[in-house]
Design an enzyme around this catalytic site. Structure first.
Site, PDB file in Angstrom:
ATOM      1  N   GLY A 621       0.823  -1.205   0.000  1.00 59.49           N
ATOM      2  CA  GLY A 621       0.000   0.000   0.000  1.00 59.49           C
ATOM      3  C   GLY A 621       0.849   1.244   0.000  1.00 59.49           C
ATOM      4  O   GLY A 621       2.077   1.186   0.090  1.00 59.49           O
ATOM      5  N   GLN A 622       0.157   2.361  -0.073  1.00 62.41           N
ATOM      6  CA  GLN A 622       0.842   3.632  -0.176  1.00 62.41           C
ATOM      7  C   GLN A 622      -0.090   4.668   0.421  1.00 62.41           C
ATOM      8  O   GLN A 622      -1.290   4.646   0.136  1.00 62.41           O
ATOM      9  CB  GLN A 622       1.084   3.925  -1.651  1.00 62.41           C
ATOM     10  CG  GLN A 622       1.953   5.112  -1.893  1.00 62.41           C
ATOM     11  CD  GLN A 622       2.285   5.213  -3.381  1.00 62.41           C
ATOM     12  OE1 GLN A 622       1.541   4.696  -4.218  1.00 62.41           O
ATOM     13  NE2 GLN A 622       3.359   5.889  -3.678  1.00 62.41           N
ATOM     14  N   GLY A 623       0.457   5.503   1.264  1.00 63.90           N
ATOM     15  CA  GLY A 623      -0.418   6.508   1.862  1.00 63.90           C
ATOM     16  C   GLY A 623       0.295   7.827   1.979  1.00 63.90           C
ATOM     17  O   GLY A 623       1.440   7.960   1.522  1.00 63.90           O
ATOM     18  N   GLY A 624      -0.367   8.777   2.540  1.00 68.05           N
ATOM     19  CA  GLY A 624       0.200  10.099   2.713  1.00 68.05           C
ATOM     20  C   GLY A 624       1.490  10.041   3.518  1.00 68.05           C
ATOM     21  O   GLY A 624       2.431  10.784   3.277  1.00 68.05           O
ATOM     22  N   GLY A 626       3.564   7.347   3.879  1.00 67.56           N
ATOM     23  CA  GLY A 626       4.654   6.642   3.215  1.00 67.56           C
ATOM     24  C   GLY A 626       4.152   5.328   2.659  1.00 67.56           C
ATOM     25  O   GLY A 626       2.952   5.073   2.641  1.00 67.56           O
ATOM     26  N   VAL A 628       3.647   1.222   2.451  1.00 60.73           N
ATOM     27  CA  VAL A 628       3.379   0.148   3.407  1.00 60.73           C
ATOM     28  C   VAL A 628       3.874  -1.160   2.821  1.00 60.73           C
ATOM     29  O   VAL A 628       3.576  -1.480   1.663  1.00 60.73           O
ATOM     30  CB  VAL A 628       1.871   0.042   3.702  1.00 60.73           C
ATOM     31  CG1 VAL A 628       1.626  -0.944   4.832  1.00 60.73           C
ATOM     32  CG2 VAL A 628       1.295   1.404   4.057  1.00 60.73           C
ATOM     33  N   LYS A 642       5.058   0.463   7.957  1.00 57.98           N
ATOM     34  CA  LYS A 642       4.772   1.749   7.340  1.00 57.98           C
ATOM     35  C   LYS A 642       6.034   2.590   7.407  1.00 57.98           C
ATOM     36  O   LYS A 642       6.497   2.921   8.489  1.00 57.98           O
ATOM     37  CB  LYS A 642       3.680   2.430   8.159  1.00 57.98           C
ATOM     38  CG  LYS A 642       2.563   2.899   7.317  1.00 57.98           C
ATOM     39  CD  LYS A 642       1.476   3.481   8.123  1.00 57.98           C
ATOM     40  CE  LYS A 642       0.190   2.995   7.495  1.00 57.98           C
ATOM     41  NZ  LYS A 642      -0.952   3.650   8.062  1.00 57.98           N
ATOM     42  N   ASP A 738      -9.173  11.014   8.904  1.00 62.58           N
ATOM     43  CA  ASP A 738      -9.003  10.511   7.542  1.00 62.58           C
ATOM     44  C   ASP A 738      -9.645   9.151   7.401  1.00 62.58           C
ATOM     45  O   ASP A 738      -9.017   8.186   6.986  1.00 62.58           O
ATOM     46  CB  ASP A 738      -7.519  10.469   7.188  1.00 62.58           C
ATOM     47  CG  ASP A 738      -7.310  10.365   5.680  1.00 62.58           C
ATOM     48  OD1 ASP A 738      -6.246   9.888   5.252  1.00 62.58           O
ATOM     49  OD2 ASP A 738      -8.234  10.739   4.921  1.00 62.58           O
TER      50      ASP A 738
END
Ligand SMILES: *[C@@H]1O[C@H](CO)[C@@H](O)[C@H](O)[C@H]1NC(C)=O
Ligand SMILES: *[C@@H]1O[C@H](CO)[C@@H](O)[C@H](O)[C@H]1NC(C)=O
Ligand SMILES: *[C@@H]1O[C@H](CO)[C@@H](O)[C@H](O)[C@H]1NC(C)=O
Ligand SMILES: *[C@@H]1O[C@H](CO)[C@@H](O)[C@H](O)[C@H]1NC(C)=O
Ligand SMILES: *[C@@H]1O[C@H](CO)[C@@H](O)[C@H](O)[C@H]1NC(C)=O
Length: 947
Positions: A621-624, A626, A628, A642, A738
């Site tokens: 995954g990828q988030g605000g 960084g 995952v 993360k 969020d």
């Protein structure tokens, strides 16, 4: 400048003329009461001349010190409503003319040195509600006449030298709630007639010279919460009926000379504090389970025999169990702390000293927060086992007193002139303000260790006083004989350097008039002192009638303005400094080594190894924050790592604070933090791995096995509970900020777990009565489509912003749509469909059959969550409640465990997915309860799951 002076002059003229109008229109005080006050004044000795205002003018019109009047009356006079002479160094005696204050409601002369007796004429004041004479040198007996006061609510005569019996007439006090008569020399039998008192809550008679038997009839008092009779000289035993005092919270009969056996107290559902120590009780300890509310059990210094019963284990709130100095034999139980969640300041003391205990189980290994004292038992004599030796030291159990400690900042000194001090609790560091001092004492608390309750106390007291939590600072607290808990508090003004006079008077009135009642666990309080400090002059000017108050107000306003400016300036400079310091602060976490319970610190190497050097094939995954990665630790645990982007790196201190915060959150619907890594300019958070990925994946068109309706509803409920926990149980409360389908993860059983608190910001301190606007003003963050429109417009983040985002997730669950797709907004589409009667046209057909009535309720709930106006949305707890109702509405046939159909793709878990639908519906009727427990418990109230 001359203009300013002229303006000032005009203002004064206006104020003075207003004052004159008021005087000419007002009524004077009833002459009988004026004479009574004169007589009262002349029999008191006032060395500090606090009552000098009583020498001239009219009591009500000229605002005599300590006099509060009621203008509203049928005759043409004003009447004295309150006489408040708390702690003024007064001596002398109380004049019989007191009885002429025929409209008096509050009589308070506590903490002076008044002697003589309580005048029987006070029995004439039928309006009297509070009779408060604690802490003087009054002697003589209590007049029978007092017993005929129909409105008396509170009688506080404690800490005097009053002797004689409790008047028989007291059985007539139909409004009495509080008898505080401890620490006198009252003697004789407690009259069984007192059991007639319909409203009595607190019966504090400890430290007297009472004799006779304990009347069994006392158990009939319908409201009695505290029965405290320590240090008297009763004969006979504790009546069995006391085991049926259902409202009772505290029973304290220490050193009362009672004999016989301990009655079965298991019928007191909320018993919190039990002290029967220093008596001649014998036989064995009853084995029925005490209330789970119990914090303190002291049965020491008796002649109890038999073994330590198993009913003392599994008491989740226990702080002290003392069975010392008895004749108990057998083994030391090793499961007494089983159901206690330690952490924070929770601890448990088990004092078994000086008994005949012979064995300690082999696997005796209490956690560090448990103190076990075994000195003086045979078990210690044969203690060749090294692990027992630790428990065999002789030791006194001391109650922890303390100063509360807060973060300290290096502030430059406050202006020295008028008692400025830092408010250590202030959200703005180095904020100088002038506090009020309050000495408060908990007279009969339901706890024996204050530490785990400090925060609750702060919340409780400030909400009752209608203050923000940060306006209160507990300087110190100390346990006194009783045990009573004495504390010194400072109250600071909110958002300004000075209190205004009205606010000071309000606080004093609320505290000294007992207008508030603390939570039961803290018991009754008493006000020992209320220190005005440098406010004294303003208050005095105000109460001496000249409207200097207005002028003072103006001056204070100007002053406060100047101070506020300088504070803002200081904060600005501090901010700049701290920003500069940030980069140099980025060292490894170990530099700020704080101990974080249950969270592991990983090295960069360990992380690299676990994720195959952050190989893109392990990225999930990828988030605000960084990327995952899925990782496998050396011990085989599968985790989600993360890894912070360069921009997301924080100062180690901040990172540490965040971890500490995250490590405290435990809920079955929250993804739990396992560890972290902070080195080589890398920051990583390590979470439990969620094999079923994100909710978003399962709703997308690509999903092979779509979720059925019951699973979707179950996920909605789980997510709502996780967020409710953040709002209400996390300490301090947390707004997620969020919430979106890709932040709701699914475990192997498709239980929803809320993830990514990367954007979380501490919620404002909660105010129980909701008086204050509970929002945090922030830079808007969040994900388009989920963003609360009102938050976007006003930048005011509230708990309802999370409700909005969750409502969008609900709509996704219902429709399978994305929040924004092809220029369409899910909220708008759904409400249009509903309003045009085509609700079912938007429901995701892939979820298979569904009960239409449940769908309907769910859609309506989702749309209510997504209302534009914050106030129109339900709270998270309402959301949970409604989802639970919908769940219960669902016909049995629709309920399948989430695992049944979807797990088929993930081979190793198939065997576990047996049908548990009947157990799910009704846990009590089914033999399957234990197997379904895991699924089922998710459907109930928020619970904190200790790790
Ligand atoms: C006040 O009390 C005294 C003595 O208790 C009694 O004799 C008298 O009648 C009372 N006065 C009034 C006005 O009730
Ligand atoms: C209590 O009563 C006993 C006997 O009646 C007496 O000797 C003793 O002085 C009393 N104590 C107090 C403090 O009044
Ligand atoms: C426990 O004490 C009671 C009362 O003193 C006595 O009757 C009983 O025999 C004692 N039991 C044991 C086992 O010592
Ligand atoms: C007793 O415990 C229950 C459940 O935890 C709680 O709701 C209640 O407020 C407690 N009662 C008191 C007096 O603390
Ligand atoms: C702890 O609590 C659980 C459930 O609340 C209960 O089943 C268990 O018996 C308790 N443990 C002990 C030692 O009482």
């Amino acid at each position: 400048m001359p203009e300013a002076q002229a303006l000032f002059f005009v203002v004064i003229l206006v104020l003075l003329s207003f004052y004159n109008v008021r005087v000419s229109g007002a009524q004077s005080t009833d002459p009988a009461e004026v004479n009574a006050l004169r007589a009262i004044r002349s029999s008191l000795v006032d060395p500090m001349n606090h009552l000098h205002t009583w020498n001239s003018g009219d009591p009500c019109l000229a605002n005599w010190a300590g006099i509060f009047c009621d203008a509203m009356s049928n005759d043409s006079y004003q009447h004295i409503r309150e006489l408040q002479l708390l702690k003024l160094n007064l001596s002398g005696s109380l004049a019989p003319e007191l009885g002429h204050l025929s409209h008096l409601k509050i009589f308070d002369v506590m903490w002076n040195k008044i002697n003589g007796s309580i005048p029987k004429e006070m029995g004439n004041i039928t309006t009297l509600k509070l009779l408060l004479v604690s802490g003087n040198q009054l002697s003589g007996s209590i007049p029978e006449e007092i017993g005929y006061l129909p409105n008396l609510d509170r009688l506080q005569i404690d800490q005097n030298q009053i002797s004689g019996p409790i008047p028989k007439s007291f059985a007539n006090l139909s409004s009495i709630k509080h008898f505080h008569m401890n620490n006198n020399s009252l003697s004789g039998q407690i009259s069984p007639e007192l059991s007639r008192l319909p409203l009595l809550l607190h019966f504090l008679m400890d430290n007297n010279n009472l004799t006779g038997y304990l009347p069994p009839e006392l158990s009939e008092m319908p409201k009695l919460k505290i029965l405290q009779l320590d240090n008297n000289n009763f004969s006979g035993s504790i009546p069995d009926s006391y085991g049926n005092m259902r409202p009772l919270l505290k029973l304290s009969l220490r050193n009362c000379s009672v004999k016989g056996t301990i009655p079965d107290l298991s019928g007191i559902p909320q018993l919190g504090y039990l002290d029967l120590s220093w008596n001649q009780l014998e036989g064995s300890i009853p084995t029925n389970k005490l209330s789970t509310n119990v914090t303190t059990i002291d049965l020491s210094h008796n002649f109890l025999n038999g073994t330590i019963p198993s009913n003392f284990s599994g008491l989740p709130n226990l702080q002290l169990l003392s069975l010392a100095n008895n004749l108990l034999y057998g083994s030391v139980p090793s499961n007494l702390w089983d159901n206690i969640t330690f952490g924070g300041n929770r601890s448990l003391v088990l004092d078994f000293q000086s008994n005949s205990l012979t064995t300690v189980p082999d696997a005796f290994d209490p956690p560090t927060n448990v103190t076990v004292l075994l000195h003086g038992n045979p078990a210690c004599a044969y203690a060749d086992r090294i692990n027992i030796a630790n428990f065999c030291q002789p030791q006194l159990v001391n109650k922890a007193s303390g100063n509360t400690t807060r973060l300290t900042f290096n502030c430059s000194p406050c202006p020295a002139d008028v008692d400025y001090e830092y408010n250590p609790s202030s959200p703005i560091p180095c904020f100088c303000a002038v506090p009020l001092g309050v000495d408060l004492r908990l007279k009969s608390p339901g706890i024996s260790d204050f530490r785990p309750y400090i925060y609750d106390f702060e919340i409780n007291l400030t909400s009752l006083l209608k203050l923000f939590v940060y306006q209160l600072y507990i300087d110190r607290y100390i346990w006194e004989n009783g045990p009573r808990l004495n504390m010194h508090l400072r109250l600071f003004p909110s958002n300004s350097s000075l209190f205004n006079v009205t606010e000071i008077l309000r606080l004093r009135r609320v505290l000294s008039g007992w207008e508030i009642t603390l939570s039961d666990v803290f018991g009754p309080y008493e006000l020992l002192n209320f220190t005005l400090g440098s406010y004294a002059n303003e208050i005095h000017d105000r109460s001496s009638g000249i409207s200097k108050g207005g002028i003072v107000g103006i001056l204070m306003g100007v002053f406060a303005g100047v101070t506020a400016l300088s504070v803002i300036f200081t904060v600005f400079i501090m901010r700049r400094r701290s920003r500069k310091g940030l980069s140099s602060e980025r060292h490894s976490l170990s530099k700020f080594s704080i101990k974080i319970d249950g969270v592991k610190c990983f090295t960069f190497e360990e992380m690299a190894l676990a994720t195959d050097n952050f190989n893109s094939s392990t990225q999930v995954g990828q988030g605000g924050y960084g990327n995952v990665y899925k990782g496998i630790l050396a011990d085989g645990t599968v985790v989600a790592v993360k890894r912070a982007h360069e921009e997301s790196l924080q100062g180690s201190k901040e990172f540490c604070t965040e971890i500490e915060l995250l490590s405290r959150l435990h809920h079955r619907n929250l993804v739990s933090l396992i560890g972290y890594c902070d080195e080589q300019d890398e920051q990583m958070l390590v979470y439990e791995f969620m094999p079923n990925g994100t909710l978003r994946d399962h709703l997308s068109a690509k999903s092979v096995v779509p979720l059925n309706f019951s699973t979707r509803l179950h996920i909605a409920l789980g997510a709502a509970k996780g967020i409710l926990y953040l709002h209400t149980e996390a300490d301090p409360p947390i707004f997620h900020r969020d919430i979106k389908a890709s932040n709701i993860l699914l475990d192997s059983k498709f239980i929803a777990k809320v993830a990514d608190f990367g954007l979380s910001k501490l919620a404002p301190e909660q105010n129980i009565e909701g008086i204050f606007s509970g929002y945090v003003s922030t830079v808007v963050k969040g994900t388009p489509g989920y963003l609360d429109p009102e938050y976007f417009l006003t930048h005011k983040l509230t708990d309802r912003s999370d409700v909005y985002s969750l409502g969008v997730v609900f709509l996704e669950l219902l429709t399978g749509m994305k929040p924004i797709a092809h220029g369409k907004n899910i909220v708008r589409e759904a409400s249009l469909a509903c309003h045009s009667g085509k609700m079912f046209s938007i429901i995701d057909s892939r979820m298979g059959p569904y009960p239409p009535e449940c769908i309907e309720q769910f859609v309506l709930l989702a749309l209510r969550c997504c209302q534009d106006e914050t106030d129109a949305r339900p709270s998270m707890s309402e959301v949970v409640r409604e989802l639970e109702i919908i769940w219960k509405m669902m016909p049995e046939a629709y309920i399948t465990t989430p695992t049944e159909e979807s797990i088929a793709t993930s081979s190793d878990k198939v065997s576990k997915s047996v049908s548990k639908s009947s157990a799910l519906r009704n846990p009590n009727s089914s033999s399957n309860v234990s197997t379904s427990d895991d699924v089922y418990s998710g459907m109930h109230t928020v619970s904190v799951t200790p790790r």
